[in-house]
Design an enzyme around this catalytic site. Structure first.
Site, PDB file in Angstrom:
ATOM      1  N   ASP A 104     -11.015  -5.879 -25.160  1.00 54.87           N
ATOM      2  CA  ASP A 104     -11.913  -5.797 -24.123  1.00 54.87           C
ATOM      3  C   ASP A 104     -13.540  -5.654 -24.656  1.00 54.87           C
ATOM      4  O   ASP A 104     -14.039  -6.411 -24.121  1.00 54.87           O
ATOM      5  CB  ASP A 104     -11.477  -4.707 -23.147  1.00 54.87           C
ATOM      6  N   SER A 105     -13.582  -4.658 -25.228  1.00 55.81           N
ATOM      7  CA  SER A 105     -15.051  -4.312 -25.660  1.00 55.81           C
ATOM      8  C   SER A 105     -15.457  -5.589 -26.894  1.00 55.81           C
ATOM      9  O   SER A 105     -16.566  -5.885 -26.620  1.00 55.81           O
ATOM     10  CB  SER A 105     -15.155  -3.037 -26.263  1.00 55.81           C
ATOM     11  N   LYS A 123      -5.512  -7.901 -18.827  1.00 54.02           N
ATOM     12  CA  LYS A 123      -5.689  -8.009 -20.389  1.00 54.02           C
ATOM     13  C   LYS A 123      -5.353  -9.490 -20.703  1.00 54.02           C
ATOM     14  O   LYS A 123      -6.164  -9.874 -21.686  1.00 54.02           O
ATOM     15  CB  LYS A 123      -4.809  -6.850 -21.160  1.00 54.02           C
ATOM     16  N   CYS A 165       5.228  -6.402   1.559  1.00 49.72           N
ATOM     17  CA  CYS A 165       5.622  -4.918   1.532  1.00 49.72           C
ATOM     18  C   CYS A 165       5.224  -4.062   2.754  1.00 49.72           C
ATOM     19  O   CYS A 165       5.260  -4.532   3.765  1.00 49.72           O
ATOM     20  CB  CYS A 165       5.416  -4.201   0.308  1.00 49.72           C
ATOM     21  N   TYR A 166       4.147  -3.172   2.547  1.00 50.95           N
ATOM     22  CA  TYR A 166       3.339  -2.641   3.745  1.00 50.95           C
ATOM     23  C   TYR A 166       2.782  -3.794   4.664  1.00 50.95           C
ATOM     24  O   TYR A 166       2.799  -3.519   5.748  1.00 50.95           O
ATOM     25  CB  TYR A 166       2.292  -1.832   2.941  1.00 50.95           C
ATOM     26  N   SER A 191     -15.248  -0.788 -29.210  1.00 48.10           N
ATOM     27  CA  SER A 191     -14.051   0.136 -30.031  1.00 48.10           C
ATOM     28  C   SER A 191     -13.339  -0.887 -30.948  1.00 48.10           C
ATOM     29  O   SER A 191     -12.577  -0.206 -31.646  1.00 48.10           O
ATOM     30  CB  SER A 191     -13.077   0.743 -28.792  1.00 48.10           C
ATOM     31  N   GLY A 192     -13.469  -2.057 -30.924  1.00 47.08           N
ATOM     32  CA  GLY A 192     -12.852  -3.035 -31.778  1.00 47.08           C
ATOM     33  C   GLY A 192     -11.722  -3.735 -31.012  1.00 47.08           C
ATOM     34  O   GLY A 192     -11.064  -4.666 -31.500  1.00 47.08           O
ATOM     35  N   GLY A 193     -11.474  -3.026 -29.738  1.00 50.92           N
ATOM     36  CA  GLY A 193     -10.101  -3.590 -28.835  1.00 50.92           C
ATOM     37  C   GLY A 193     -10.724  -4.876 -28.324  1.00 50.92           C
ATOM     38  O   GLY A 193     -11.823  -5.274 -28.306  1.00 50.92           O
ATOM     39  N   GLU A 203       4.405 -10.694  -6.649  1.00 52.18           N
ATOM     40  CA  GLU A 203       3.273 -10.679  -7.643  1.00 52.18           C
ATOM     41  C   GLU A 203       3.695  -9.918  -9.021  1.00 52.18           C
ATOM     42  O   GLU A 203       3.117 -10.236 -10.142  1.00 52.18           O
ATOM     43  CB  GLU A 203       1.977 -10.317  -7.090  1.00 52.18           C
ATOM     44  N   GLY A 248       0.862  -1.240  -0.070  1.00 49.42           N
ATOM     45  CA  GLY A 248      -0.038  -0.125   0.077  1.00 49.42           C
ATOM     46  C   GLY A 248       0.848   1.488  -0.093  1.00 49.42           C
ATOM     47  O   GLY A 248       2.076   1.131   0.434  1.00 49.42           O
ATOM     48  N   HIS A 299       7.814  -7.749  -3.738  1.00 49.72           N
ATOM     49  CA  HIS A 299       6.306  -8.128  -4.295  1.00 49.72           C
ATOM     50  C   HIS A 299       6.727  -9.311  -5.205  1.00 49.72           C
ATOM     51  O   HIS A 299       6.973  -9.241  -6.299  1.00 49.72           O
ATOM     52  CB  HIS A 299       6.145  -6.719  -5.139  1.00 49.72           C
TER      53      HIS A 299
END
Ligand code: XMP
Length: 516
Positions: free
Chosen positions: A233-234, A372, A88-89, A229-231, A177, A61, A175
């Site tokens: 994700d969408s 992604k 970390c934190y 949008s054609g990407g 991850e 954090g 980290h």
């Protein structure tokens, strides 16, 4: 009945990589939920009705544990007797809670560090004496808490890892991850399977059914529109929404004028083939009008976010849609600062760029918890065409966030031409496959040049090419010089207004991928 998933809870202290921890656990076939940092033992017991909670991870954090308002753990959290891993934190907090002192580091560590593993046990089992890790901390634990022992150190950090002498409690200052921690997956694997004794009984396919069902429940037979949008994700969100809503869905492609050259035509061609209601909104002029005089990047993003919504509202009015579906993914939300303890980095157009007043009943985001590359996996499972699955990510505001300062017709034209050259040269040289994104930025700086024996004074274009797995961190790509040389020569030859080309050699962090 579906067996309960073995589950790791990630306590969220607002770190940029908190959600990434959850995602890395899912990569091991183990389910993970992100929960508030002050979750109580009773709330954990309630979650246990649904899941099989096998361990807790305290995330990193941005705070310092000794700040007055620093986020804290529930005071009885250690009583739940579950395995714990503090990162970390979370590592510092664990130290503080168990009687050690956390102090500002004599030398702060940000980025890649070398750590000496003094005792390769538990979470660190199987690691070498020296490991490359990703650090990002200003405070340090100087001595292990009374019932703990140190397991690793760095030059500036005497207790970089520790464990409880008898209980399954571990802390790591770094980290695991983040991919720059070379054996980070091994460390998490040790925690999940050896320390928490989890079984890998969760898989990605379980998500598709869950997302489709959620969309059906939320819309309850009403009409919806989706921004397409054609990407990737969408497109994935559209495929899921089409499964869930059928002909009650209208997909809207907004052509705001800042798409890459040839892209609007390509998107139209791809999606007109699908059995969905598909609408193209030609909105170039209205976007340009709204952006007149806008220089500040956050304002630019907000103006674009609002105008998207206004276009959607108009189309929803015509089609009777009550819901708006978006392909927002997790990194869009985290960078937009939607969590209580995390910093806002930039307003992604579809999150913090949204206006306050919206004429939709609700915005639905089926991909909101995915990264992604997970979306890509879902795309493959849904059998989406290769050209969509492999398309490089493109921000919703398009070239507008790659053209620094005020947008003008001239700068947009330069941006489109330069972007096309970068794409052509990278792809022609077989480099695209290993890159996350590659593009051109029209900077707001001008520089002197000499063209055809005459003085020229023109734009500086920056070329950016990045390697990444999920865009939370990214490295600039070491593009071969001959390719950069070709790109530079073509841009300065083919675009008369450009006198200089530079290559951006900044990783993320400290830079972001996009310039604005
Ligand atoms: P940054 O610049 O934040 O970008 O490092 C991380 C990833 O997100 C994309 N990006 C966006 N995508 N709407 C989007 O749909 C946005 O407003 C937006 N801003 C950045 C960026 O291209 C990169 O892949």
């Amino acid at each position: 009945m579906q067996a309960k998933y073995d589950t790791i809870l990630v306590l969220d202290f607002g770190g940029q990589y908190c959600h990434l921890i959850g995602r890395r656990i899912r990569e091991h076939g183990v389910y993970s939920e992100i929960v508030p940092h002050d979750i109580s033992p009773e709330e954990i017991a309630a979650l246990n009705q649904k899941f099989n909670v096998k361990g807790l991870i305290f995330s990193g954090g941005p705070s310092s544990v000794y700040e007055p308002n620093a986020p804290k753990l529930h005071p009885r959290i250690l009583e739940v007797n579950l395995p714990i891993l503090g990162l970390c934190y979370g590592h510092q907090l664990l130290a503080q809670l168990t009687g050690s002192k956390v102090e500002p580091a004599t030398c702060k560590e940000y980025g890649i560090a070398q750590v000496a593993i003094d005792k390769p046990v538990g979470v660190l089992e199987g690691l070498s004496e020296k490991e490359q890790v990703w650090m990002s901390h200003g405070d340090t634990v100087f001595t292990p808490p009374p019932e703990f022992e140190a397991l690793a150190h760095t030059e500036n950090c005497p207790v970089a890892a520790f464990r409880h002498k008898t209980k399954p409690i571990y802390g790591l200052q770094w980290h695991p991850e983040v991919i720059h921690t070379e054996n980070g997956m091994r460390m998490l694997q040790n925690f999940i399977f050896q320390v928490c004794k989890c079984q890998a009984n969760w898989q990605m396919e379980d998500l598709i059914g869950k997302m489709v069902k959620e969309l059906q429940t939320e819309t309850a037979g009403s009409r919806a529109i989706i921004g397409l949008s054609g990407g990737i994700d969408s497109s994935v969100a559209t495929a899921l929404a089409a499964q869930a809503l059928g002909d009650k869905l209208t997909a809207v492609f907004v052509d705001h004028g800042f798409m890459r050259e040839g892209e609007p035509e390509q998107i139209r061609e791809t999606f007109q083939k699908y059995p969905i209601n598909f609408v193209v909104a030609n909105a170039q002029e209205r976007f340009m009008q709204k952006l007149k005089g806008v220089v500040e990047p956050e304002t630019k993003r907000k103006v674009i976010g609002e105008e998207f919504i206004r276009v959607f509202e108009e189309i929803a009015n015509e089609s009777g849609a009550e819901y708006l579906i978006q392909g927002t993914i997790y990194p869009d939300r985290i960078e937009s600062g939607f969590r209580k303890n995390s910093d806002k980095i930039k307003s992604h157009h579809n999150v913090a760029g949204l206006p306050e007043k919206i004429k939709f009943k609700k915005i639905l985001e089926p991909l909101r918890d995915l990264y992604k590359d997970e979306v890509r996996k879902v795309a493959r499972m849904l059998d989406l065409p290769k050209e969509i699955v492999n398309r490089q990510p493109f921000p919703g505001p398009g070239l507008a966030v790659r053209i620094i300062g005020e947008l003008t017709e001239e700068k947009v034209t330069i941006g489109k031409k330069a972007d096309k050259i970068v794409r052509e040269e990278i792809e022609r040289n077989g480099l695209a496959e290993n890159l996350w994104q590659y593009f051109a930025v029209v900077t707001d700086t001008k520089a002197t040049g000499v063209k055809g024996d005459a003085r020229a004074y023109g734009y500086v274009v920056a070329v950016r090419a990045m390697e990444s797995r999920e865009a939370m961190t990214a490295s600039f790509a070491k593009i071969p010089y001959p390719v950069l040389e070709k790109i530079s020569t073509r841009i300065t030859n083919e675009i008369p207004q450009v006198t200089r080309v530079v290559y951006d050699v900044t990783h993320k962090p400290p830079a972001t991928i996009e310039w604005e």
